[in-house]
Design a protein around this motif. Structure first.
Motif, short mmCIF file in Angstrom:
data_model
loop_
_atom_site.label_atom_id
_atom_site.label_comp_id
_atom_site.label_asym_id
_atom_site.label_seq_id
_atom_site.Cartn_x
_atom_site.Cartn_y
_atom_site.Cartn_z
N PHE A 39 -10.92 -30.06 6.31
CA PHE A 39 -10.85 -31.33 6.14
C PHE A 39 -10.51 -32.29 7.27
O PHE A 39 -9.57 -31.92 8.04
N ALA A 40 -11.34 -33.14 7.62
CA ALA A 40 -11.40 -33.98 8.98
C ALA A 40 -11.07 -35.52 8.55
O ALA A 40 -11.89 -36.06 7.95
N GLY A 41 -10.05 -35.98 9.21
CA GLY A 41 -9.86 -37.44 8.94
C GLY A 41 -8.53 -37.89 9.20
O GLY A 41 -7.84 -37.33 10.09
N GLU A 42 -8.17 -38.93 8.55
CA GLU A 42 -6.90 -39.65 8.82
C GLU A 42 -6.37 -40.31 7.70
O GLU A 42 -7.23 -40.73 6.83
N ARG A 43 -4.93 -40.66 7.41
CA ARG A 43 -4.47 -41.40 6.45
C ARG A 43 -4.69 -40.81 4.98
O ARG A 43 -4.42 -39.86 4.88
N ASP A 44 -6.03 -41.59 4.30
CA ASP A 44 -6.00 -40.88 3.07
C ASP A 44 -7.60 -41.12 2.79
O ASP A 44 -7.97 -41.26 1.67
N SER A 45 -8.28 -40.64 3.78
CA SER A 45 -9.74 -40.51 3.97
C SER A 45 -10.16 -39.41 4.55
O SER A 45 -10.06 -39.50 5.90
N TYR A 46 -10.93 -38.35 4.06
CA TYR A 46 -11.36 -37.13 4.90
C TYR A 46 -12.65 -36.78 4.51
O TYR A 46 -13.00 -36.87 3.29
N VAL A 47 -13.66 -36.26 5.39
CA VAL A 47 -14.71 -35.48 4.97
C VAL A 47 -14.27 -33.84 4.71
O VAL A 47 -13.42 -33.34 5.37
#
Length: 390
Positions: free
Chosen positions: A324-332
């Protein structure tokens, strides 16, 4: 009784008076007929005039059996004498586009033995269809000659030849014609049967610019701009080119070469980044050797990068790798199972629990979630998979 067509007597007439013959209710207003009108009805690929009639807005105009019907948003009193005023900006734009199309089409057809089989004067651009394939070089040559014809500024000639004279005339027409035929000529460029409104002299077209030439049916479709439209378009393109040149610290005429150099540098940088990314993923995978199922929470990266890391980690760990790659509340996310096991039930639960979208097959799934960072390891803990980077 047929309507007297003032737009044929003088296409530059913008105001007129007329007697209202009928006013019948219609969808969105009413349809008004007059004893005479300067409003051009839609026809021959040219849109209708707009304007005002007796203080009422005219939104459309069409002709049937010689009678012109004006679509108005309010009632106009039958029997009254009213003043009409056409939207001149719209009319002159249509005149520039239509006359420019004639000049270009006449030259294309004479130079390359093709026929104009379609014409549409749209709100933004003009499209013209021809019945044979043309190269971009051929189109540009016709464009050059068309602009030279404009700069010669010859007067347009509009005639209604007698049948015997018409039979001897070499003119363009998209269909067989009967009755009185209106011929519009731009000497040295075109001679065509046409019912539209046109400029008095070729020079009033101002400029013709071909935007595209695409294969269409048995021939090609051209997209063009004339007059003020061409000027506005080229002005926008210049301003854009000027802005790009400023960013690249070069002169506008050198922008293309600078972009080519920058593109080559960017390509090289992407290749180098991919090499470094592959090395990093390989090192990360070494620490996961034999771990089985693993979850990795990573900083933002491209979906393709998440997929590559999940694939590398799964092969090293020997089980399921969930990245899971992303930050805050949004991830791919990317999920890969080293053995190719069916993970669709897990992905379905994941999407449901983490507001996700995505899927896959044969041991691979990819997508995105909208969830708090802590919710991701909590979900996988319930699935018996612990986070390796939390």
């Amino acid at each position: 009784m047929e309507t007297e067509k003032l737009y044929y007597q003088d296409p530059y007439q913008t105001t007129f008076t007329a007697r209202v013959l009928t006013c019948e209710p219609s969808k969105g207003g009413c349809l008004v007929t007059l004893d005479r009108t300067a409003f051009y009805p839609e026809g021959g690929g040219q849109p209708a005039d707009h304007g005002v009639l007796g203080g009422v807005t005219v939104t459309d105009v069409h002709e049937k059996d010689g009678v012109i019907f004006h679509a108005c948003d309010k009632v106009v009193e039958p029997g009254s004498t009213v003043e009409g005023s056409i939207d001149w900006t719209r009319r002159f734009d249509h005149m520039q586009q239509h006359s420019g199309e004639h000049i270009l089409s006449g030259l294309l057809c004479s130079l390359y033995d093709c026929s104009n089989v379609g014409f549409h004067l749209g709100a933004d651009t003009v499209t013209i269809d021809y019945d044979r394939e043309l190269t971009w070089e051929q189109v540009l040559e016709a464009e050059r000659q068309a602009n030279e014809a404009i700069w010669r500024d010859t007067p347009a000639e509009i005639t209604f030849p007698a049948p015997d004279a018409l039979a001897q005339l070499d003119y363009r027409s998209k269909k067989e014609l009967t009755g009185q035929v209106r011929i519009v000529s731009f000497p040295g460029a075109d001679c065509c049967a046409c019912c539209g409104t046109h400029v008095r002299r070729a020079g009033e077209v101002g400029l013709i610019k071909v935007l595209s030439c695409q294969k269409f049916r048995e021939g090609v479709r051209l997209e063009i701009l004339c007059g003020q439209r061409a000027y506005r378009y080229l002005s926008r393109i210049y301003e854009q080119d000027h802005a790009v040149a400023r960013l690249l610290s070069v002169k506008p005429q050198d922008a293309f070469a600078a972009v080519e150099r920058q593109n080559a540098e960017l390509t090289a940088a992407k290749l180098r980044m991919t090499e470094l990314e592959d090395r990093l993923f390989a090192l990360r995978a070494q620490s996961l050797a034999g771990r089985g199922d693993v979850l990795l929470l990573e900083p933002p990266m491209r979906p393709d990068g998440a997929r590559k890391l999940a694939d590398t980690a799964a092969r090293a760990a020997g089980g399921l790798a969930a990245v899971f790659a992303g930050e805050r509340d949004s991830y791919v996310y990317a999920l890969v199972h080293a053995g190719g096991a069916d993970i669709s039930p897990l992905v379905k639960r994941l999407n449901s629990a983490l507001s996700g979208r995505g899927g896959g097959r044969n041991g691979f799934a990819q997508g995105s979630v909208q969830a708090d960072r802590s919710a991701i390891p909590d979900f996988f803990h319930k699935e018996g998979i612990e986070c390796s980077t939390c």
